[in-house]
Design a protein around this motif. Structure first.
Motif, PDB file in Angstrom:
ATOM      1  N   LEU A  16     -10.116  79.944 -13.990  1.00 25.59           N
ATOM      2  CA  LEU A  16      -9.159  79.357 -13.061  1.00 25.59           C
ATOM      3  C   LEU A  16      -8.092  80.360 -12.649  1.00 25.59           C
ATOM      4  O   LEU A  16      -7.612  80.336 -11.512  1.00 25.59           O
ATOM      5  CB  LEU A  16      -8.500  78.125 -13.694  1.00 25.59           C
ATOM      6  CG  LEU A  16      -9.387  76.898 -13.886  1.00 25.59           C
ATOM      7  CD1 LEU A  16      -8.627  75.817 -14.640  1.00 25.59           C
ATOM      8  CD2 LEU A  16      -9.886  76.367 -12.550  1.00 25.59           C
ATOM      9  N   SER A  17      -7.742  81.240 -13.556  1.00 26.22           N
ATOM     10  CA  SER A  17      -6.705  82.229 -13.247  1.00 26.22           C
ATOM     11  C   SER A  17      -7.188  83.249 -12.232  1.00 26.22           C
ATOM     12  O   SER A  17      -6.384  83.955 -11.620  1.00 26.22           O
ATOM     13  CB  SER A  17      -6.240  82.943 -14.519  1.00 26.22           C
ATOM     14  OG  SER A  17      -7.246  83.810 -15.010  1.00 26.22           O
ATOM     15  N   LYS A  28       3.330  83.880  -6.128  1.00 28.64           N
ATOM     16  CA  LYS A  28       3.833  82.820  -5.254  1.00 28.64           C
ATOM     17  C   LYS A  28       3.567  81.444  -5.867  1.00 28.64           C
ATOM     18  O   LYS A  28       4.394  80.528  -5.753  1.00 28.64           O
ATOM     19  CB  LYS A  28       3.188  82.902  -3.869  1.00 28.64           C
ATOM     20  CG  LYS A  28       3.710  81.842  -2.896  1.00 28.64           C
ATOM     21  CD  LYS A  28       2.997  81.890  -1.570  1.00 28.64           C
ATOM     22  CE  LYS A  28       1.603  81.324  -1.645  1.00 28.64           C
ATOM     23  NZ  LYS A  28       1.625  79.831  -1.849  1.00 28.64           N
ATOM     24  N   GLU A  29       2.436  81.309  -6.530  1.00 31.15           N
ATOM     25  CA  GLU A  29       2.110  80.036  -7.170  1.00 31.15           C
ATOM     26  C   GLU A  29       3.127  79.694  -8.253  1.00 31.15           C
ATOM     27  O   GLU A  29       3.527  78.533  -8.416  1.00 31.15           O
ATOM     28  CB  GLU A  29       0.710  80.107  -7.775  1.00 31.15           C
ATOM     29  CG  GLU A  29       0.179  78.774  -8.263  1.00 31.15           C
ATOM     30  CD  GLU A  29      -0.136  77.817  -7.123  1.00 31.15           C
ATOM     31  OE1 GLU A  29       0.039  76.592  -7.329  1.00 31.15           O
ATOM     32  OE2 GLU A  29      -0.533  78.278  -6.040  1.00 31.15           O
ATOM     33  N   LEU A  30       3.598  80.703  -8.981  1.00 26.32           N
ATOM     34  CA  LEU A  30       4.602  80.464 -10.014  1.00 26.32           C
ATOM     35  C   LEU A  30       5.954  80.112  -9.388  1.00 26.32           C
ATOM     36  O   LEU A  30       6.724  79.334  -9.961  1.00 26.32           O
ATOM     37  CB  LEU A  30       4.733  81.693 -10.913  1.00 26.32           C
ATOM     38  CG  LEU A  30       3.469  82.065 -11.705  1.00 26.32           C
ATOM     39  CD1 LEU A  30       3.710  83.322 -12.533  1.00 26.32           C
ATOM     40  CD2 LEU A  30       3.012  80.907 -12.596  1.00 26.32           C
ATOM     41  N   LYS A 104      -0.333  76.883 -13.197  1.00 25.35           N
ATOM     42  CA  LYS A 104       0.367  77.428 -14.368  1.00 25.35           C
ATOM     43  C   LYS A 104      -0.319  78.677 -14.921  1.00 25.35           C
ATOM     44  O   LYS A 104       0.298  79.484 -15.593  1.00 25.35           O
ATOM     45  CB  LYS A 104       0.451  76.364 -15.460  1.00 25.35           C
ATOM     46  CG  LYS A 104      -0.907  75.853 -15.911  1.00 25.35           C
ATOM     47  CD  LYS A 104      -0.802  74.787 -16.979  1.00 25.35           C
ATOM     48  CE  LYS A 104      -0.296  73.486 -16.454  1.00 25.35           C
ATOM     49  NZ  LYS A 104      -1.243  72.769 -15.577  1.00 25.35           N
ATOM     50  N   PHE A 105      -1.600  78.843 -14.623  1.00 19.98           N
ATOM     51  CA  PHE A 105      -2.342  79.981 -15.157  1.00 19.98           C
ATOM     52  C   PHE A 105      -2.366  81.169 -14.201  1.00 19.98           C
ATOM     53  O   PHE A 105      -3.042  82.164 -14.461  1.00 19.98           O
ATOM     54  CB  PHE A 105      -3.773  79.557 -15.476  1.00 19.98           C
ATOM     55  CG  PHE A 105      -3.859  78.416 -16.460  1.00 19.98           C
ATOM     56  CD1 PHE A 105      -3.387  78.560 -17.751  1.00 19.98           C
ATOM     57  CD2 PHE A 105      -4.372  77.193 -16.069  1.00 19.98           C
ATOM     58  CE1 PHE A 105      -3.438  77.508 -18.651  1.00 19.98           C
ATOM     59  CE2 PHE A 105      -4.434  76.139 -16.962  1.00 19.98           C
ATOM     60  CZ  PHE A 105      -3.962  76.287 -18.252  1.00 19.98           C
ATOM     61  N   ALA A 106      -1.638  81.068 -13.115  1.00 26.03           N
ATOM     62  CA  ALA A 106      -1.665  82.127 -12.110  1.00 26.03           C
ATOM     63  C   ALA A 106      -1.208  83.460 -12.670  1.00 26.03           C
ATOM     64  O   ALA A 106      -1.679  84.523 -12.259  1.00 26.03           O
ATOM     65  CB  ALA A 106      -0.803  81.741 -10.907  1.00 26.03           C
ATOM     66  N   GLY A 107      -0.276  83.425 -13.620  1.00 23.21           N
ATOM     67  CA  GLY A 107       0.250  84.671 -14.165  1.00 23.21           C
ATOM     68  C   GLY A 107      -0.794  85.511 -14.866  1.00 23.21           C
ATOM     69  O   GLY A 107      -0.634  86.733 -15.000  1.00 23.21           O
ATOM     70  N   GLN A 113      -1.096  88.440 -21.106  1.00 24.50           N
ATOM     71  CA  GLN A 113      -0.332  87.473 -21.883  1.00 24.50           C
ATOM     72  C   GLN A 113       0.778  86.858 -21.046  1.00 24.50           C
ATOM     73  O   GLN A 113       1.447  87.565 -20.283  1.00 24.50           O
ATOM     74  CB  GLN A 113       0.271  88.134 -23.125  1.00 24.50           C
ATOM     75  CG  GLN A 113       1.098  87.191 -23.994  1.00 24.50           C
ATOM     76  CD  GLN A 113       1.551  87.850 -25.272  1.00 24.50           C
ATOM     77  OE1 GLN A 113       0.753  88.095 -26.179  1.00 24.50           O
ATOM     78  NE2 GLN A 113       2.835  88.135 -25.366  1.00 24.50           N
ATOM     79  N   MET A 114       0.939  85.556 -21.187  1.00 24.45           N
ATOM     80  CA  MET A 114       1.981  84.839 -20.460  1.00 24.45           C
ATOM     81  C   MET A 114       2.824  84.065 -21.467  1.00 24.45           C
ATOM     82  O   MET A 114       2.328  83.170 -22.161  1.00 24.45           O
ATOM     83  CB  MET A 114       1.364  83.887 -19.428  1.00 24.45           C
ATOM     84  CG  MET A 114       2.388  83.129 -18.608  1.00 24.45           C
ATOM     85  SD  MET A 114       1.636  82.254 -17.188  1.00 24.45           S
ATOM     86  CE  MET A 114       0.608  81.047 -18.045  1.00 24.45           C
ATOM     87  N   GLU A 115       4.090  84.438 -21.561  1.00 21.51           N
ATOM     88  CA  GLU A 115       5.020  83.735 -22.436  1.00 21.51           C
ATOM     89  C   GLU A 115       5.906  82.836 -21.587  1.00 21.51           C
ATOM     90  O   GLU A 115       6.486  83.278 -20.592  1.00 21.51           O
ATOM     91  CB  GLU A 115       5.880  84.710 -23.226  1.00 21.51           C
ATOM     92  CG  GLU A 115       6.892  84.035 -24.141  1.00 21.51           C
ATOM     93  CD  GLU A 115       7.700  85.017 -24.967  1.00 21.51           C
ATOM     94  OE1 GLU A 115       8.779  84.624 -25.458  1.00 21.51           O
ATOM     95  OE2 GLU A 115       7.259  86.179 -25.109  1.00 21.51           O
TER      96      GLU A 115
END
Length: 332
Positions: A16-17, A28-30, A104-107, A113-115
């Motif tokens: 999905l990411s 932009k999604e974030l 939410k998984f765009a990063g 890693q996404m914190e």
């Protein structure tokens, strides 16, 4: 008869990411999420050096999430916020942008890693999502443990996302492309300011023909015009010119009637973006500051001037494409 159930591998999050065609689109999604959280300010920090080991940071001052919301909403893949909580955000009544529940998984497009650090009601909740852990986990997704740590905090409400372990096979997000992408999407969003490396995103970031001047009109008084005609063929979001009187925006973006002229192509008008300061019209503004009286002499003069000006600018910009204009438009 056998009963079967779906099994969801954690790798689906990894897949999905990867739906975003660029890291700029993913960021932009974030920002969409920050807007949906009723944030007024979003600060994006992007490293300046190629192959940097620094992190990309997106921080907003929205409502944040409680630990319960993190667990039950944020980590709920394909959670349909619109269906559960309505089409508008709770406080600023913005139209909710996120609806697929996977943004939410765009990063993870740009980082391994996404914190997420999110603060709500003086409680900060932190979780870390690691792309490699997701990709390599073999059991069902619901069995993957993600630790959510909550603690009392003096931090203001909002959410901070830290993207670390940047993908070295990709170039760093282009600040120029990101600025233009964000202004196309959020340029007319009220009470929502975006900063990239501490520089505010404004309509002047749009690539195109820019005009800025001050002129005195007989009835209107001094006007200050700033606009850009975009080089991109696609229409801008909420195009037109806004009018500011006493620093306040009055009404909606306008083309001063040119949008109703069949011989002025909409595809050209929809690439105009800008604003006009016209403090001399203050007596022509209604008491609710909603609109300017259309029959005021000052507004009529401004309308006539801007129609002529915009027509000439469009003719110059798109001189390789035929724009036929009736004489009465040019000489009214």
């Amino acid at each position: 008869m056998n009963i079967a159930k779906f099994k969801v591998q954690p790798r689906v999050v990894y897949l999905l990411s990867n739906q975003y065609r660029s890291s700029e689109q993913a960021l932009k999604e974030l920002v969409n999420n920050a807007c949906d959280a009723d944030a007024e300010h979003v600060h994006i920090t992007i490293p300046m050096e190629l192959f940097s080991t620094e992190s990309i940071i997106i921080q907003d001052d929205g409502v944040g999430m409680s630990a319960n919301q993190v667990i039950n909403d944020y980590l709920n893949i394909a959670y349909n916020r619109r269906a559960r909580k309505g089409e508008l955000t709770p406080f600023k009544k913005r139209k909710v942008r996120g609806h697929k529940g996977i943004g939410k998984f765009a990063g993870l497009v740009a980082a391994s890693q996404m914190e997420v650090q999110t603060t709500h009601n003086k409680i900060t909740s932190t979780l870390v999502i690691n792309k490699d852990d997701l990709y390599n986990y073999d059991n069902d997704l619901e069995e993957l443990n993600i630790e959510v740590i909550s603690r009392a905090s003096d931090n203001p409400s909002g959410t901070k996302i830290i993207l670390s372990g940047l993908n070295q096979t990709l170039n760093l997000p282009s600040i120029e492309k990101l600025r233009e992408l964000l202004i196309f999407e959020f340029g007319r969003q009220p009470d929502f300011c975006i900063y990239i490396n501490e520089e505010k995103v404004t309509f002047e970031d749009i690539q195109g023909t820019k005009k800025a001047f001050t002129k005195r009109l007989n009835e209107t008084g001094n006007i200050t015009v700033s606009l850009v005609i975009s080089d991109q063929k696609k229409s801008l979001k909420n195009p037109g010119l806004i009018i500011r009187v006493g620093g306040r925006v009055i009404g909606e973006p306008t083309f001063f009637g040119l949008g109703h002229e069949s011989l002025v192509p909409k595809k050209f008008l929809n690439r105009i973006y800008g604003e006009i300061e016209a403090d001399g019209l203050i007596e022509a503004v209604n008491s609710g500051w909603d609109y300017i009286y259309e029959n005021s002499k000052g507004y009529a003069e401004l309308t006539s001037f801007m129609k002529r000006f915009l027509i000439e600018e469009l003719k110059s910009k798109f001189k390789d494409e035929t724009i036929e204009l009736e004489n009465e438009i040019l000489h009214e």
